[in-house]
Structure formats: structure tokens, C-alpha cells
Design an enzyme around this catalytic site. Structure first.
Site, PDB file in Angstrom:
ATOM      1  CG  ASP A  94      -0.277  -0.280   2.542  1.00  0.00           C
ATOM      2  OD1 ASP A  94       0.961  -0.444   2.570  1.00  0.00           O
ATOM      3  OD2 ASP A  94      -0.979  -0.323   3.573  1.00  0.00           O
ATOM      4  CG  ASP A  97       6.474   5.852   6.486  1.00  0.00           C
ATOM      5  OD1 ASP A  97       7.098   6.891   6.245  1.00  0.00           O
ATOM      6  OD2 ASP A  97       5.906   5.671   7.572  1.00  0.00           O
ATOM      7  CG  PHE A 146      -1.046   7.978  10.002  1.00  0.00           C
ATOM      8  CD1 PHE A 146       0.068   7.155  10.110  1.00  0.00           C
ATOM      9  CD2 PHE A 146      -2.306   7.405  10.092  1.00  0.00           C
ATOM     10  CE1 PHE A 146      -0.068   5.787  10.310  1.00  0.00           C
ATOM     11  CE2 PHE A 146      -2.457   6.034  10.298  1.00  0.00           C
ATOM     12  CZ  PHE A 146      -1.332   5.228  10.407  1.00  0.00           C
TER      13      PHE A 146
HETATM   14  P1  XMP Z   1       7.849   1.294   5.922  1.00  0.00           P
HETATM   15  O1  XMP Z   1       8.285   2.385   6.872  1.00  0.00           O
HETATM   16  O2  XMP Z   1       8.490  -0.011   6.236  1.00  0.00           O
HETATM   17  O3  XMP Z   1       6.325   1.155   6.266  1.00  0.00           O
HETATM   18  O4  XMP Z   1       7.973   1.727   4.486  1.00  0.00           O
HETATM   19  C1  XMP Z   1       5.443   0.555   5.417  1.00  0.00           C
HETATM   20  C2  XMP Z   1       4.220   0.140   6.183  1.00  0.00           C
HETATM   21  O5  XMP Z   1       3.907   1.084   7.223  1.00  0.00           O
HETATM   22  C3  XMP Z   1       2.533   1.313   7.310  1.00  0.00           C
HETATM   23  N1  XMP Z   1       2.292   2.756   7.115  1.00  0.00           N
HETATM   24  C4  XMP Z   1       1.101   3.361   7.163  1.00  0.00           C
HETATM   25  N2  XMP Z   1      -0.132   2.857   7.380  1.00  0.00           N
HETATM   26  N3  XMP Z   1      -1.059   5.013   7.127  1.00  0.00           N
HETATM   27  C5  XMP Z   1      -1.207   3.705   7.367  1.00  0.00           C
HETATM   28  O6  XMP Z   1      -2.317   3.250   7.539  1.00  0.00           O
HETATM   29  C6  XMP Z   1       0.133   5.598   6.918  1.00  0.00           C
HETATM   30  O7  XMP Z   1       0.224   6.822   6.704  1.00  0.00           O
HETATM   31  C7  XMP Z   1       1.284   4.719   6.946  1.00  0.00           C
HETATM   32  N4  XMP Z   1       2.609   4.932   6.769  1.00  0.00           N
HETATM   33  C8  XMP Z   1       3.186   3.704   6.870  1.00  0.00           C
HETATM   34  C9  XMP Z   1       1.912   0.440   6.238  1.00  0.00           C
HETATM   35  O8  XMP Z   1       1.482  -0.752   6.841  1.00  0.00           O
HETATM   36  C10 XMP Z   1       3.028   0.128   5.272  1.00  0.00           C
HETATM   37  O9  XMP Z   1       2.892  -1.110   4.624  1.00  0.00           O
END
Ligand code: XMP
Length: 184
Positions: A94, A97, A146
Site C-alpha cells: 500500500d 514510508d 498519516f
Molecule cells: P515502511 O516504513 O516499512 O512502512 O515503508 C510501510 C508500512 O507502514 C505502514 N504505514 C502506514 N499505514 N497510514 C497507514 O495506515 C500511513 O500513513 C502509513 N505509513 C506507513 C503500512 O502498513 C506500510 O505497509
């Protein structure tokens, strides 16, 4: 909540991603691996627009816990995966981040003998990357807020929204009483 991407914009983004992936796959079989739980809506919409044979599998990854919006320890569960030897794999998540989840998944799937591992994310947060990995396909670059909806949740809620919305830090605090992290 403030709408960041409407239902129509999301549908256009998925169409665009599906067209590029289909063109680059050139009719060859593609093993799509969705990352539970957030990618479930993206995967469902994307695979129905792909040309050519698709083999669908899911893995589970989580770096968020309950009401925290900051990343925690990364957990991966790959036990549902079949043999990937020689397969052309597309990981679908999805949101990108920090990139830690995708980086770990790409490494794990390469270690399982896939011939090629590419990655697709619907969303990428600006200015948050902590890894050199660049996703092969990105739907939308979004600000560092977020977001919920279209599969993404906060504390298990709002995955069902047909649009993508930014959650106000005050809404997060009032919902949970939890500390809001710097990127929320
Ligand atoms: P990383 O930091 O590993 O994180 O790239 C990826 C996962 O973090 C969650 N994520 C979010 N989930 N709103 C959400 O509902 C957000 O703004 C958000 N930012 C990160 C998500 O599970 C993603 O796969």
C-alpha cells in the site's frame, strides 16, 4: 479528515499502474505477492486490470502496532508462499514510508529463488525514505501525513473508505490518547 485522493483519482492511478506493469510483463506469467493487510484493496483492483496470466499470493508484514503511528519492529510472515523458483515476482504494497518493509521483503523473496523481483506501491511518502531501495512502480507521491482509507488503517479502522484521507493529529490523539509521532 481531509481527502488526499478521491475514488476517481485512485482508480486512474490503478489503471495507470496496471497498464505499465502489463506492458513490461509482455504477456508472460506474473506472480503477484500482496502484503497483508493494507494492500488488499490495491491488489484486488490491480489484478483485475492486468493483462496476461497472474498467480496471486499473500504475505503478512507489520511495522505498526495498535494505536502507534510510528514504525515499530518489523515482522514478516512468509509461510503461505509457494516455491518461487524461476518466477517473475511483483510485490504489491500500500505505502512506502521508510522503505524498510519493502527492502526486507525484496531481500527475502530474492533469497527464495525468484528470477526477478519487482515492487509496486500505491503511495510513497515524500522525504521519509531510509533505504536505497526504489520501488519499480509508484502510484502517487504524497506528503508526509498519516493516511487512512483504500486499505490503510489507523488502529484497525477506516480501511473500507473508498478514498484516501489524511488523519488529523488531533483526531489520532482524541481517538487513542496515544502520543502522536513526528510524522503523523
Ligand atoms: P515502511 O516504513 O516499512 O512502512 O515503508 C510501510 C508500512 O507502514 C505502514 N504505514 C502506514 N499505514 N497510514 C497507514 O495506515 C500511513 O500513513 C502509513 N505509513 C506507513 C503500512 O502498513 C506500510 O505497509
Amino acid at each position: 479528515m481531509k481527502i488526499i485522493l478521491t475514488t476517481e483519482q485512485l482508480a486512474e492511478g490503478i489503471d495507470r499502474l496496471a497498464a505499465v506493469v502489463s506492458r513490461e510483463s509482455d504477456g508472460k506469467p506474473l506472480t503477484v505477492i500482496g502484503v497483508l493487510t493494507g494492500s488488499i484493496v490495491v491488489v484486488a483492483d490491480l489484478i483485475r486490470r492486468l493483462d496476461g496470466p497472474v498467480n496471486l499470493n499473500m504475505v503478512w508484514a507489520s511495522s505498526y502496532r495498535g494505536t502507534a503511528t510510528a514504525a515499530g519492529r518489523l515482522e514478516l510472515r512468509l509461510d503461505l508462499l509457494p516455491d518461487l523458483n524461476g518466477q517473475d515476482v511483483l510485490i504489491v504494497d500500500d505505502i512506502f514510508d521508510t522503505g524498510r518493509t519493502l527492502e526486507a521483503l525484496v531481500a527475502a523473496l530474492r533469497g527464495r529463488g525468484a528470477a526477478r523481483v519487482r515492487s509496486l506501491v500505491l503511495l510513497r511518502k515524500q522525504g521519509r525514505a531510509e533505504t536505497a531501495l526504489v520501488p519499480d512502480f509508484v502510484g502517487f507521491d504524497i506528503p508526509d501525513v498519516f493516511v487512512v482509507g483504500y486499505g490503510l488503517d489507523y488502529d484497525g479502522q477506516w480501511r473500507h473508505l473508498p478514498y484516501l484521507a489524511a488523519l488529523d493529529p488531533a483526531e489520532i490523539a482524541s481517538h487513542s490518547g496515544a502520543q502522536v509521532s513526528s510524522h503523523a
